[in-house]
Design an enzyme around this catalytic site. Structure first.
Site, PDB file in Angstrom:
ATOM      1  CG  HIS A  26      39.228  43.673  40.317  1.00  0.00           C
ATOM      2  ND1 HIS A  26      39.540  42.930  39.556  1.00  0.00           N
ATOM      3  CD2 HIS A  26      38.490  44.648  39.565  1.00  0.00           C
ATOM      4  CE1 HIS A  26      39.174  43.138  38.396  1.00  0.00           C
ATOM      5  NE2 HIS A  26      38.435  44.228  38.289  1.00  0.00           N
ATOM      6  CE  LYS A  35      37.904  47.109  31.013  1.00  0.00           C
ATOM      7  NZ  LYS A  35      36.444  47.546  31.111  1.00  0.00           N
ATOM      8  CE  LYS A  89      38.828  47.664  35.088  1.00  0.00           C
ATOM      9  NZ  LYS A  89      37.855  48.956  34.979  1.00  0.00           N
ATOM     10  CG  ASP A 119      38.699  50.865  32.056  1.00  0.00           C
ATOM     11  OD1 ASP A 119      38.974  52.185  31.992  1.00  0.00           O
ATOM     12  OD2 ASP A 119      37.927  50.466  32.695  1.00  0.00           O
ATOM     13  CD  GLU A 135      36.585  50.873  29.522  1.00  0.00           C
ATOM     14  OE1 GLU A 135      36.864  49.876  29.263  1.00  0.00           O
ATOM     15  OE2 GLU A 135      35.435  51.006  30.541  1.00  0.00           O
ATOM     16  CG  ASP A 180      32.892  52.796  31.594  1.00  0.00           C
ATOM     17  OD1 ASP A 180      31.742  53.153  31.362  1.00  0.00           O
ATOM     18  OD2 ASP A 180      33.549  52.380  32.279  1.00  0.00           O
ATOM     19  CE  LYS A 225      30.970  50.033  33.399  1.00  0.00           C
ATOM     20  NZ  LYS A 225      31.936  50.896  34.095  1.00  0.00           N
ATOM     21  CD  GLU A 271      34.000  45.838  32.005  1.00  0.00           C
ATOM     22  OE1 GLU A 271      35.088  45.722  31.099  1.00  0.00           O
ATOM     23  OE2 GLU A 271      33.784  46.396  32.893  1.00  0.00           O
TER      24      GLU A 271
HETATM   25 MG    MG Z   1      35.632  51.137  32.394  1.00  0.00          MG
END
Ligand code: MG
Length: 370
Positions: free
Chosen positions: A19, A163, A165, A194, A220, A245, A269, A323
């Site tokens: 990831h 989303k 990355k 993001d 983001e 974020d 978060k 998410e």
């Molecule tokens: Mg983020």
């Protein structure tokens, strides 16, 4: 009901595929499991997850363990469970920062409180606003064909929000990824990006403007978390809504971003903000400013995911989905009753507290030996 002792345990669980984010690629998540016990024998669970060390913020699961054992636990032991806000206030007064560590403790206190009074955590937070939440999946491979294949497979299962990355390599490659996904998936896909602070202001403006034809729902955290003026500049320069974020961890951050009109959406978060109570305050600031919210994750197991989920279904300001896909990206879970996913959504949990029962065999399997 007083708190008698606290245990912490480090675990590592591999992901199903690498990831990649702007700060590095992870193949496993690091987990700190926290158990808080009360005098009647009940226990509450909390979880802290970080992405391969101090990559997302200064904290790691190892620092959280030390901070909890040496500094936070003594502030919590012997305290009455009915005084969570006061316990959090004392933790904030005596220990600066370390919000992940504090969030893990606070989560365990709420789980314990819910179990003690036979109520789900969402009920303690004000009750349900919704039964389930649309789920965003993060495409973070970098290879266009592999991402298209992953997205197609998920769409066939009813999944709609993706989303991407970005901010890892050449921004032009990120634009190509977005274009390929839009062209292949069609208009029914909800695409977001993001950059995880990966761009400077000029790169962010140039790149995001080039993405405008692919109608992203949001972009983001394009620039470093400290650059609120830069975030505002990017926000003014594009029609794509900018979401903050990393720039928003505390209520004070949220107020600063709001005053400078630096973002049109907030990503919430629990762990980056120190728990349920602080995140509720951030959501309240967003609501007062007319800013909608989204709920992100740190790729938690079903423990942390359930905690985020209880918050999400009780927070009226969350209208951009969540998410909370951690359990789907991890090779395994550490609970007997994982969170439930259906048709691109995550379902509201039930049962007292977090509604989660740990699987002791799995915990032993993934527990760090040293
Ligand atoms: Mg983020």
């Amino acid at each position: 009901m007083n708190i008698t002792h606290i245990e912490t345990l480090l675990l590592d669980i591999p992901t199903i595929r690498p990831h990649s984010m702007s700060f590095g690629t992870i193949n496993a998540v690091n987990i700190l499991l926290i158990r808080v016990y009360a005098e009647n024998g009940l226990d509450g669970i909390g979880e802290v997850v970080t992405l391969g060390g101090p990559t997302w913020s200064e904290e790691t699961v190892e620092t959280a363990k030390v901070i909890i054992e040496r500094y936070l636990a003594p502030l919590v032991l012997g305290k009455n469970l009915l005084r969570i806000e006061a316990i959090v206030e004392e933790m904030d007064r005596r220990v600066k920062g370390n919000l992940f560590a504090k969030a893990g403790i606070e989560c365990a206190l709420f789980d314990l409180l819910g179990k003690a009074y036979n109520l789900p955590v969402y009920a303690l937070l004000g009750g349900k606003c919704r039964e389930r939440v649309p789920l965003s999946w993060s495409l973070a491979i970098g290879d266009i064909e592999a991402e298209l294949e992953e997205a197609r497979r998920l769409m066939a299962r009813g999944h709609r929000i993706f989303k991407i990355k970005t901010g890892v390599g050449d921004p032009e490659h990120d634009i190509e990824r977005v274009a390929a996904l839009r062209t292949t998936l069609g208009e029914s896909a909800d695409l977001r990006i993001d950059a995880n602070q990966g761009w400077d202001v000029a790169t962010a403006i140039r790149t995001i403007r080039k993405m405008e034809p692919y109608y992203l729902t949001f972009a983001e955290q394009p620039v470093p978390r400290w650059d609120i003026e830069g975030l505002a500049e990017v926000s003014r320069a594009t029609t794509i809504p900018i979401m903050a974020d990393e720039s928003i961890c505390t209520p004070q951050d949220a107020l600063r971003v709001t005053r400078q009109r630096a973002a049109r959406i907030f990503s919430l978060k629990l762990t980056k903000s120190g728990g349920f109570l602080a995140t509720k305050k951030i959501a309240a600031i967003a609501e007062a400013a007319g800013i909608p919210c989204y709920v992100g994750c740190m790729i938690e197991t079903s423990v942390g995911t359930a905690a985020y989920l209880h918050f999400t279904i009780s927070a009226r300001q969350v209208s951009y989905g969540c998410e909370l896909f951690g359990p789907l990206l991890l090779q395994d879970d550490i609970v007997i009753n994982p969170v439930r996913y259906t048709e691109g959504h995550i379902e509201a949990p039930e049962g007292p507290g977090l509604g989660i029962t740990l699987d002791e065999t799995k915990i032993r399997k993934y527990c760090r030996s040293s």
